[in-house]
Write a protein that holds these residues in place. Structure first.
Motif, PDB file in Angstrom:
ATOM      1  N   VAL A  28      31.892 -85.414 -17.035  1.00 21.28           N
ATOM      2  CA  VAL A  28      32.381 -84.399 -16.084  1.00 21.28           C
ATOM      3  C   VAL A  28      33.446 -83.518 -16.745  1.00 21.28           C
ATOM      4  O   VAL A  28      34.358 -84.010 -17.401  1.00 21.28           O
ATOM      5  CB  VAL A  28      32.968 -85.074 -14.825  1.00 21.28           C
ATOM      6  N   LEU A  29      33.277 -82.206 -16.567  1.00 23.97           N
ATOM      7  CA  LEU A  29      34.269 -81.240 -17.045  1.00 23.97           C
ATOM      8  C   LEU A  29      34.804 -80.469 -15.845  1.00 23.97           C
ATOM      9  O   LEU A  29      34.054 -80.217 -14.889  1.00 23.97           O
ATOM     10  CB  LEU A  29      33.620 -80.221 -18.002  1.00 23.97           C
ATOM     11  N   PHE A  30      36.062 -80.086 -15.888  1.00 19.07           N
ATOM     12  CA  PHE A  30      36.608 -79.105 -14.947  1.00 19.07           C
ATOM     13  C   PHE A  30      36.854 -77.839 -15.771  1.00 19.07           C
ATOM     14  O   PHE A  30      36.860 -77.885 -17.003  1.00 19.07           O
ATOM     15  CB  PHE A  30      37.927 -79.588 -14.338  1.00 19.07           C
ATOM     16  N   PHE A  31      37.112 -76.719 -15.071  1.00 21.30           N
ATOM     17  CA  PHE A  31      37.364 -75.475 -15.808  1.00 21.30           C
ATOM     18  C   PHE A  31      38.691 -74.861 -15.378  1.00 21.30           C
ATOM     19  O   PHE A  31      38.960 -74.722 -14.181  1.00 21.30           O
ATOM     20  CB  PHE A  31      36.223 -74.475 -15.581  1.00 21.30           C
ATOM     21  N   GLN A  32      39.508 -74.496 -16.362  1.00 23.52           N
ATOM     22  CA  GLN A  32      40.777 -73.816 -16.071  1.00 23.52           C
ATOM     23  C   GLN A  32      40.575 -72.330 -16.226  1.00 23.52           C
ATOM     24  O   GLN A  32      40.030 -71.869 -17.234  1.00 23.52           O
ATOM     25  CB  GLN A  32      41.872 -74.294 -17.033  1.00 23.52           C
ATOM     26  N   LEU A  33      41.048 -71.572 -15.229  1.00 20.99           N
ATOM     27  CA  LEU A  33      40.823 -70.129 -15.264  1.00 20.99           C
ATOM     28  C   LEU A  33      42.109 -69.333 -15.398  1.00 20.99           C
ATOM     29  O   LEU A  33      43.068 -69.546 -14.662  1.00 20.99           O
ATOM     30  CB  LEU A  33      40.137 -69.685 -13.961  1.00 20.99           C
ATOM     31  N   TYR A  34      42.091 -68.406 -16.347  1.00 20.04           N
ATOM     32  CA  TYR A  34      43.039 -67.302 -16.326  1.00 20.04           C
ATOM     33  C   TYR A  34      42.284 -66.120 -15.765  1.00 20.04           C
ATOM     34  O   TYR A  34      41.311 -65.670 -16.378  1.00 20.04           O
ATOM     35  CB  TYR A  34      43.528 -66.951 -17.735  1.00 20.04           C
ATOM     36  N   ALA A  35      42.690 -65.644 -14.579  1.00 16.10           N
ATOM     37  CA  ALA A  35      41.979 -64.522 -13.977  1.00 16.10           C
ATOM     38  C   ALA A  35      42.192 -63.283 -14.843  1.00 16.10           C
ATOM     39  O   ALA A  35      43.318 -62.964 -15.226  1.00 16.10           O
ATOM     40  CB  ALA A  35      42.482 -64.290 -12.563  1.00 16.10           C
ATOM     41  N   ASN A  36      41.092 -62.609 -15.141  1.00 10.76           N
ATOM     42  CA  ASN A  36      41.133 -61.376 -15.929  1.00 10.76           C
ATOM     43  C   ASN A  36      41.385 -60.195 -14.988  1.00 10.76           C
ATOM     44  O   ASN A  36      40.976 -60.223 -13.822  1.00 10.76           O
ATOM     45  CB  ASN A  36      39.775 -61.210 -16.626  1.00 10.76           C
ATOM     46  N   GLN A  37      42.069 -59.157 -15.499  1.00 12.04           N
ATOM     47  CA  GLN A  37      42.264 -57.970 -14.656  1.00 12.04           C
ATOM     48  C   GLN A  37      40.924 -57.376 -14.236  1.00 12.04           C
ATOM     49  O   GLN A  37      40.820 -56.746 -13.190  1.00 12.04           O
ATOM     50  CB  GLN A  37      43.037 -56.895 -15.434  1.00 12.04           C
ATOM     51  N   ASN A  38      39.925 -57.581 -15.054  1.00 15.35           N
ATOM     52  CA  ASN A  38      38.590 -57.070 -14.748  1.00 15.35           C
ATOM     53  C   ASN A  38      37.807 -58.157 -13.991  1.00 15.35           C
ATOM     54  O   ASN A  38      37.444 -59.179 -14.559  1.00 15.35           O
ATOM     55  CB  ASN A  38      37.918 -56.706 -16.074  1.00 15.35           C
ATOM     56  N   LYS A  39      37.601 -57.908 -12.694  1.00 16.93           N
ATOM     57  CA  LYS A  39      36.975 -58.935 -11.847  1.00 16.93           C
ATOM     58  C   LYS A  39      35.558 -59.298 -12.315  1.00 16.93           C
ATOM     59  O   LYS A  39      35.095 -60.423 -12.110  1.00 16.93           O
ATOM     60  CB  LYS A  39      36.951 -58.474 -10.382  1.00 16.93           C
ATOM     61  N   ASP A  40      34.860 -58.326 -12.931  1.00 22.73           N
ATOM     62  CA  ASP A  40      33.501 -58.633 -13.413  1.00 22.73           C
ATOM     63  C   ASP A  40      33.561 -59.700 -14.502  1.00 22.73           C
ATOM     64  O   ASP A  40      32.721 -60.598 -14.543  1.00 22.73           O
ATOM     65  CB  ASP A  40      32.824 -57.379 -13.983  1.00 22.73           C
ATOM     66  N   ILE A  41      34.553 -59.564 -15.382  1.00 22.32           N
ATOM     67  CA  ILE A  41      34.693 -60.580 -16.445  1.00 22.32           C
ATOM     68  C   ILE A  41      35.061 -61.919 -15.817  1.00 22.32           C
ATOM     69  O   ILE A  41      34.495 -62.953 -16.145  1.00 22.32           O
ATOM     70  CB  ILE A  41      35.746 -60.148 -17.490  1.00 22.32           C
ATOM     71  N   THR A  42      36.024 -61.905 -14.861  1.00 23.01           N
ATOM     72  CA  THR A  42      36.434 -63.159 -14.209  1.00 23.01           C
ATOM     73  C   THR A  42      35.217 -63.831 -13.581  1.00 23.01           C
ATOM     74  O   THR A  42      35.006 -65.032 -13.741  1.00 23.01           O
ATOM     75  CB  THR A  42      37.491 -62.888 -13.124  1.00 23.01           C
ATOM     76  N   ARG A  43      34.408 -63.031 -12.868  1.00 21.38           N
ATOM     77  CA  ARG A  43      33.221 -63.596 -12.213  1.00 21.38           C
ATOM     78  C   ARG A  43      32.289 -64.226 -13.254  1.00 21.38           C
ATOM     79  O   ARG A  43      31.809 -65.348 -13.095  1.00 21.38           O
ATOM     80  CB  ARG A  43      32.464 -62.515 -11.435  1.00 21.38           C
ATOM     81  N   ARG A  44      32.077 -63.507 -14.350  1.00 25.76           N
ATOM     82  CA  ARG A  44      31.153 -64.002 -15.376  1.00 25.76           C
ATOM     83  C   ARG A  44      31.667 -65.317 -15.994  1.00 25.76           C
ATOM     84  O   ARG A  44      30.907 -66.261 -16.190  1.00 25.76           O
ATOM     85  CB  ARG A  44      30.984 -62.938 -16.471  1.00 25.76           C
TER      86      ARG A  44
END
Ligand code: 173
Length: 493
Positions: free
Chosen positions: A234-250
């Motif tokens: 099992v892996l979890f994912f840590q997110l740094y939200a990008n200013q560009n929402k399309d990149i964040t979504r991807r």
């Protein structure tokens, strides 16, 4: 494939015409220069040269394909000229020579008896850059030290005469099995410490049946990490939200598609803290021509160099959007007050990490372990405690630290730096041993407390009356080092 000579590449070394070699391929990055999150300067330093050694610790391999158009790849560098470059590179600096001597003399792995031992060895055998980046913390590093010191203000109330022949330290984190209540938290730039990067941690996590949180800024790609996973890992994912929402979504959707089971959104870093060890390292290493004020501002350590994409506008209203792009449970990493814990529950988060980012963000932020009782009590009063899982990170170095957090209501704890130190000094075997030492310490602590399972570890097994009392003024090393004592002048009479 076209072959291009090293001499030809070397001619394209300006802002208007910039080629670099990465892993034997030649790229024209002229148009990409203004978009580079780390700034133009770092690429220009490599213009016309083989940038592989600088590129590798910072970037996952697949980033070229995802960020550059296919036509940016001009061909392969002529292998004969590459050999020449390699020869030039093998000239060792004095610093490196000293480090290689220390590596030869490092103690055997079985001499490592606790996590501090790994830290001591890592401080000697890591490259100067890796040490400066991993070890650094914000400002005077007072919160960094306080994170571990706070555990010293919690004492045990052990119960005796209980049959503790068998102890079971396993748990579930967001419904996923973990052999003991600890997960590997996200830390950036794994390849600074080990040539293979984060996959070393992935393999060790599998052999110990614990969960790894994959960082947005891993040196390995999500694919590389997913590929080394064992069955059912099992892996979890840590997110740094990008200013560009399309990149964040991807980024989120790639993590989910690769099997990550939870999204930990970092909420304590809308701006990166000042980590002066890291910043100073870049200052020392900067070529003389960029040691002027203007360029230095752009060259503030490994972390700042790659952090400009982070969305400082991130706010509570974004949670609805995150829900719309993923079905992973959402956890906020970096909650530091009861007020925000309540908001996280109200906004439907599945978990919170009480964390100050390893003391790397706001100096004088309180430690996660100190905030834990306040959050648990407060949520309980409001009838919200069963709505979220609570985790703590920062300063965990001993099995007793883990048990203290469990006693106070944490579901699990995260650990970052100590495993990077173990990885940097002894690779996968080092990480596995560090985890085993922690497990042994947890088992001993449970037996001596009179607990067979984690559920038996209750709040009345710890004495926290001094936890929130900051009786000792923390030592301010920079101030003390610079302060000149007032020495009374003696009269000559
Ligand atoms: O703590 C860090 O160093 C970190 O989280 C980070 C953030 C942005 C870029 C690199 C590292």
């Amino acid at each position: 494939m076209t072959f291009i000579s090293g001499e030809e590449v070397a001619k394209h070394n300006t802002r208007q015409d910039c080629w670099v070699i990465i892993h034997g391929k030649v790229y024209d990055v002229t148009n990409f220069l203004p978009e580079h999150p780390g700034g133009v300067k770092v690429i220009l330093d490599q213009a016309g040269k083989d940038a592989t050694a600088v590129f590798d610790p910072i970037h996952p391999r697949d980033i070229i394909e995802t960020h550059l158009p296919p036509e940016a790849c001009l061909g392969e560098v002529d292998p004969a000229t590459l050999i020449q470059t390699a020869k030039v590179k093998t000239v060792e600096t004095e610093e490196e020579k000293r480090r290689h001597e220390l590596i030869k003399k490092k103690p055997a792995l079985n001499e490592m008896l606790n996590l501090f031992d790994f830290e001591a060895v890592a401080s000697q055998v890591s490259t100067a850059e890796a040490w400066a980046y991993y070890n650094s913390a914000a400002d005077d590093e007072i919160t960094h030290r306080e994170n571990h010191n706070a555990f010293h203000r919690i004492w045990f109330r052990p119960r005796v005469m209980r049959d503790v022949t068998h102890v079971d330290m396993s748990t579930k984190i967001l419904g996923h099995y973990s052999s003991f209540p600890l997960y590997i938290t996200a830390t950036a730039l794994g390849k600074l410490g080990h040539p293979e990067g984060e996959v070393v941690l992935t393999r060790a996590a599998y052999s110990h049946k614990i969960i790894q949180m994959v960082p947005t800024l891993a040196s390995c790609s999500m694919d590389e990490i997913a590929n080394v996973c064992g069955k059912g890992q099992v892996l979890f994912f840590q997110l740094y939200a990008n200013q560009n929402k399309d990149i964040t979504r991807r980024v989120i959707q790639t993590a989910e598609a690769k099997g990550c089971k939870a999204l930990f959104i970092t909420v304590d870093a809308p701006q990166l803290g000042r980590r002066e060890k890291d910043m100073r390292m870049k200052y020392v290493n900067a070529p003389p021509d960029i040691q002027d004020e203007k360029e230095l501002n752009r060259n503030q350590g490994a972390a700042r160099a790659i952090s400009s994409f982070i969305d400082s506008g991130l706010n509570w209203n974004d949670l609805e959007w995150f829900r719309s792009v993923t079905s992973m449970p959402i956890v906020l990493k970096g909650i530091q007050t009861l007020e925000d814990a309540v908001l996280a529950v109200k906004y439907g988060c599945d978990g919170i990490v009480l964390s100050n980012h390893g003391g790397r963000q706001l100096d004088f932020a309180r430690s996660g372990i100190e905030i834990l009782p306040e959050v648990v009590e407060g949520l309980k009063k409001k009838g919200l405690l069963n709505k979220v899982e609570i985790y703590v990170d920062g300063g965990i170095r001993r099995g007793t630290d883990i048990i203290k957090a469990i006693a106070l209501g944490a579901k699990a704890v995260g650990i970052g730096r100590p495993l990077l130190y173990a990885m940097s000094s002894y690779g996968q075997a080092g990480v596995e041993r560090a985890l085993q030492l922690l497990k042994d310490e947890v088992a001993i602590c449970m037996r001596l407390l009179g607990a067979n399972t984690l559920a038996d570890i209750s709040p009345d097994m710890v004495d926290i009356k001094n936890l929130a009392t900051h009786v000792y003024t923390p030592k301010d090393y920079l101030y003390s080092g610079a302060y000149e004592r007032l020495v009374p002048r003696r009269s000559k009479l």
